[in-house]
Write a protein that holds these residues in place. Structure first.
Motif: not given
Length: 120
Positions: A4-8
């Motif tokens: 899982l990779v979060e961004s924003g």
């Protein structure tokens, strides 16, 4: 395995909006639920929102602290989960973590987190 990779994440003034994204890879087809948690400095990690479902049918749940202000959504293939945040408050400041529950493991999967800072 699921990655899982979060961004924003970022900095915003109170009353503003941000949208977080969480990109899933690996054994995405084993995912049955995804959600967002957050952890503010000196506090325990807390649940924010969860989305479950299959295909185009979804069920979403929210903590009382974000209900009516945040919206969780996903694409049908569990490629990406979003958290639309509006009417942000300084108390929403935290590191936001993406979470996935699967049929292949008892443990949850977590992203590395993305910082959200709301100034008054």
């Amino acid at each position: 395995q699921v990655q899982l990779v979060e961004s924003g994440g970022g900095a915003v003034q109170a009353g503003g909006s941000l949208t977080l994204s969480c990109a899933a890879s690996g054994n995405r087809f084993s995912i049955v639920a995804m959600g967002w948690y957050r952890q503010a400095p000196g506090k325990q990690r807390e649940w924010v929102a969860t989305i479950t479902g299959s295909g185009s049918a979804n069920n979403a749940g929210y903590s009382d602290s974000v209900k009516g202000r945040f919206t969780i959504s996903r694409d049908n293939a569990w490629n990406t989960v979003y958290l639309q945040m509006s009417s942000l408050k300084p108390e929403d400041t935290a590191v936001y973590y993406c979470n996935a529950k699967t049929t292949i493991a008892v443990r949850d999967y977590w992203g590395q987190g993305t910082q959200v800072t709301v100034s008054s």
